[in-house]
Design an enzyme around this catalytic site. Structure first.
Site, PDB file in Angstrom:
ATOM      1  N   HIS A  19      22.230  -3.093 -60.758  1.00 36.29           N
ATOM      2  CA  HIS A  19      22.935  -3.030 -59.469  1.00 36.29           C
ATOM      3  C   HIS A  19      23.591  -1.656 -59.299  1.00 36.29           C
ATOM      4  O   HIS A  19      23.524  -0.815 -60.207  1.00 36.29           O
ATOM      5  CB  HIS A  19      23.929  -4.188 -59.332  1.00 36.29           C
ATOM      6  N   CYS A 130      31.453 -11.362 -71.334  1.00 35.90           N
ATOM      7  CA  CYS A 130      31.898 -10.092 -71.963  1.00 35.90           C
ATOM      8  C   CYS A 130      31.236  -9.890 -73.310  1.00 35.90           C
ATOM      9  O   CYS A 130      31.301  -8.810 -73.870  1.00 35.90           O
ATOM     10  CB  CYS A 130      33.406 -10.082 -72.246  1.00 35.90           C
ATOM     11  N   HIS A 147      35.989 -12.345 -65.861  1.00 37.46           N
ATOM     12  CA  HIS A 147      34.886 -13.123 -65.279  1.00 37.46           C
ATOM     13  C   HIS A 147      35.313 -14.438 -64.634  1.00 37.46           C
ATOM     14  O   HIS A 147      34.486 -15.127 -64.044  1.00 37.46           O
ATOM     15  CB  HIS A 147      33.808 -13.370 -66.341  1.00 37.46           C
ATOM     16  N   LYS A 288      34.682  -8.164 -55.499  1.00 39.71           N
ATOM     17  CA  LYS A 288      34.001  -7.960 -56.773  1.00 39.71           C
ATOM     18  C   LYS A 288      32.521  -8.311 -56.572  1.00 39.71           C
ATOM     19  O   LYS A 288      32.206  -9.292 -55.881  1.00 39.71           O
ATOM     20  CB  LYS A 288      34.643  -8.890 -57.810  1.00 39.71           C
TER      21      LYS A 288
HETATM   22  N1  MSP Z   1      25.837  -3.855 -72.722  1.00 37.02           N
HETATM   23  C1  MSP Z   1      27.178  -3.450 -72.555  1.00 37.02           C
HETATM   24  C2  MSP Z   1      27.352  -1.997 -72.907  1.00 37.02           C
HETATM   25  C3  MSP Z   1      26.960  -1.599 -74.286  1.00 37.02           C
HETATM   26  S1  MSP Z   1      27.151   0.104 -74.544  1.00 37.02           S
HETATM   27  C4  MSP Z   1      26.952   0.305 -76.191  1.00 37.02           C
HETATM   28  C5  MSP Z   1      27.578  -3.657 -71.090  1.00 37.02           C
HETATM   29  N2  MSP Z   1      26.588  -3.803 -70.215  1.00 37.02           N
HETATM   30  S2  MSP Z   1      26.808  -4.039 -68.644  1.00 37.02           S
HETATM   31  O1  MSP Z   1      25.490  -4.181 -68.104  1.00 37.02           O
HETATM   32  O2  MSP Z   1      27.707  -5.112 -68.429  1.00 37.02           O
HETATM   33  O3  MSP Z   1      27.484  -2.744 -68.094  1.00 37.02           O
HETATM   34  C6  MSP Z   1      26.857  -1.508 -68.275  1.00 37.02           C
HETATM   35  C7  MSP Z   1      27.694  -0.397 -67.671  1.00 37.02           C
HETATM   36  O4  MSP Z   1      27.773  -0.598 -66.265  1.00 37.02           O
HETATM   37  C8  MSP Z   1      29.131  -0.408 -68.198  1.00 37.02           C
HETATM   38  O5  MSP Z   1      29.574   0.901 -68.457  1.00 37.02           O
HETATM   39  C9  MSP Z   1      29.905  -1.027 -67.074  1.00 37.02           C
HETATM   40  O6  MSP Z   1      31.236  -0.578 -66.993  1.00 37.02           O
HETATM   41  C10 MSP Z   1      29.108  -0.542 -65.875  1.00 37.02           C
HETATM   42  N3  MSP Z   1      29.322  -1.387 -64.711  1.00 37.02           N
HETATM   43  C11 MSP Z   1      28.988  -2.700 -64.587  1.00 37.02           C
HETATM   44  N4  MSP Z   1      29.428  -3.141 -63.379  1.00 37.02           N
HETATM   45  C12 MSP Z   1      30.037  -2.130 -62.725  1.00 37.02           C
HETATM   46  C13 MSP Z   1      30.625  -1.968 -61.477  1.00 37.02           C
HETATM   47  N5  MSP Z   1      30.739  -2.967 -60.616  1.00 37.02           N
HETATM   48  N6  MSP Z   1      31.076  -0.731 -61.136  1.00 37.02           N
HETATM   49  C14 MSP Z   1      30.943   0.353 -61.961  1.00 37.02           C
HETATM   50  N7  MSP Z   1      30.406   0.221 -63.154  1.00 37.02           N
HETATM   51  C15 MSP Z   1      29.982  -0.993 -63.592  1.00 37.02           C
HETATM   52  O7  MSP Z   1      28.763  -3.650 -70.824  1.00 37.02           O
END
Ligand code: MSP
Length: 462
Positions: A19, A130, A147, A288
């Site tokens: 996304h 998480c 969440h 969100k």
């Molecule tokens: N798999 C873990 C990260 C492991 S790194 C060794 C994870 N994955 S995630 O898919 O949930 O998120 C990946 C990245 O996208 C994270 O840095 C997270 O902060 C970022 N974001 C996820 N949703 C987001 C928003 N809505 N806005 C900005 N960044 C976001 O966490």
């Protein structure tokens, strides 16, 4: 010898499709990777996908697939979205790749041999979304505050990592900026968390089957965060790139990176990363982003409609990097029309059309001098300010053209008009140069148009 610059992003969970939140981070990292490459560095830009654990297992089950089959399909979606957004990664790590799995086992063996892993039992709470163990004070009435879902009660045999031994050293490394944490407010947050004392953390799970088996006890799989964090070491083909210059991540996963990760590195006797930058979170129309609300924005759809560079530009221009921000398509549309079509696109079109009329050649344009202010803003990850700085000249040129009524001057005083146009062509070339890391395709198009003197609409009206 070129200077090495190793930049990483978080590796995304593949439970869902990519996304704009994921995209935002990859775009920002890409700007830095392109910028440092252009400055003559030997850059390694790594991203990837996080494919083990309970969250992914359950997502696979929901669609009736086995995890191995599911993650293959999902990982492709991320890779292709990043290609669509022109993300110039050098490495794409998948945590289910045999090479990664083998190296994770080797690192775990080393940590165990160093005496930092011991067997025990974990009884407590866990948020699957998480993929994190939660203490009482990290929950709100048994719910995960991020969440808004109930945390699950678990009780199982695990191996623990002696995180509690490292608090003082990590604190020291952060305070002295040996390992920089930015923005400043996030650094303080981490320090106050460490100040409360660190508890040992599980490194394995017995109730989760979809994971990397512990090399010394096959009845356990590696806790997904240990598996994921180690990607920063398993990805590069050589050790020359370590320590990383920058781990770019979202604020929600800062503790894993600023507390657990340095402890793992210390247990391995390795250097700490130079900097961890935690960016803000994107909401959509003030809410969100969530599957249940049905407001998840697919970057591919935006690219299709507005172009890759418009999406890259919008996300970085709109939100001061490091802060939370809100996405709405109406704001993207508005900036597309004003900043891109009316200001940048129109400027290039006007200047080139008039230059063609007077046969002003752009071939002999002076070599552009780098704007050190813009460079320094990029290096500080102040992307929106860097773009504002670039746009200052775009706006100034448009205003001058209006003021001097250049289209009339072309008829009444050709020599004077020529002088103006030469100056604008040069300045547009500088704009293109400065825009290159942000909008590589647009910058190339502008440079090409300047070279061959052919006009082409950069941002067609939507
Ligand atoms: N798999 C873990 C990260 C492991 S790194 C060794 C994870 N994955 S995630 O898919 O949930 O998120 C990946 C990245 O996208 C994270 O840095 C997270 O902060 C970022 N974001 C996820 N949703 C987001 C928003 N809505 N806005 C900005 N960044 C976001 O966490």
């Amino acid at each position: 010898m070129k200077n090495k610059y190793y930049i990483t992003t978080a590796i995304d969970y593949v439970n869902d499709a990519p996304h704009i939140g994921h995209a935002y981070e990859k775009i920002a990292a890409d700007v830095l990777a392109r910028y440092y490459r252009a400055m003559g560095n030997d850059v390694l830009f790594q991203t990837g996908t996080d494919e083990h654990g309970l969250k992914v297992t359950r997502a696979a089950k929901e669609v009736g697939q086995i995890p191995a089959e599911f993650v293959d399909i999902q990982a492709k979606k991320f890779e292709s979205a990043w290609q669509n957004l022109n993300i110039s990664f050098d490495n794409f790590v998948r945590t289910t790749a045999p090479g990664h799995e083998k190296k994770v086992q080797e690192y775990l063996t080393k940590i165990k041999k160093a005496g930092k892993i011991y067997q025990g039992k974990y009884a407590g709470f866990y948020c699957v979304a998480c993929e994190e163990y939660k203490s009482e004070d990290q929950m709100e009435a048994g719910y995960c505050p991020v969440h808004k879902k109930p945390c699950e009660k678990i009780s199982e045999e695990v191996y623990f990592f002696k995180l509690s031994e490292y608090g003082r050293h990590i604190e020291q490394a952060i305070k002295s900026d040996q390992m920089k944490i930015e923005p400043e407010a996030r650094k303080n947050e981490v320090l106050s968390f460490i100040g409360q004392g660190l508890k040992d953390v599980a490194v394995s799970r017995t109730h989760v089957k979809w994971g990397i088996p512990l090399p010394w006890d096959q009845s356990h799989t590696t806790y997904v965060w240990f598996d994921a964090l180690l990607n920063y070491l398993t990805g590069p083909k050589t050790t020359d790139f370590w320590p990383a210059h920058l781990h770019l991540i979202g604020k929600d996963i800062l503790r894993f990176h600023a507390v657990i990760w340095p402890a793992i590195l210390m247990s391995l006797g390795l250097e700490l990363p130079k900097k961890i930058f935690a960016h803000g979170y994107l909401s959509v129309n003030g809410q969100k982003m969530s599957k249940s609300l049905g407001n998840v924005v697919d970057p591919n759809v935006l690219v299709e409609k507005y172009s890759t560079d418009a999406v890259r530009y919008f996300l970085l221009a709109e939100i001061p990097f490091g802060e939370d921000g809100d996405f709405s398509e109406s704001k993207l549309q508005a900036r597309y029309e004003s900043d891109l079509a009316n200001e940048l696109g129109n400027l290039v079109m006007r200047v080139l059309t008039l230059s063609n009329k007077l046969k002003v050649k752009s071939e002999k344009l002076k070599v552009t001098t780098k704007n050190s202010k813009i460079d320094s803003l990029i290096e500080k990850l102040k992307f929106s300010e860097a773009l504002t700085e670039i746009w200052k000249d775009v706006k100034a040129m448009n205003a001058e053209i209006d003021q001097t009524k250049l289209w009339d001057l072309v008829k009444t005083d050709k020599e004077k008009a020529k002088k103006y146009l030469e100056n604008y062509l040069e300045r547009i070339k500088t704009v293109a140069e400065n825009l290159t890391p942000f909008m590589p395709e647009t910058a190339d198009k502008i440079k090409k148009q300047l070279k061959i003197g052919k006009t082409e609409i950069l941002f067609p009206k939507k």
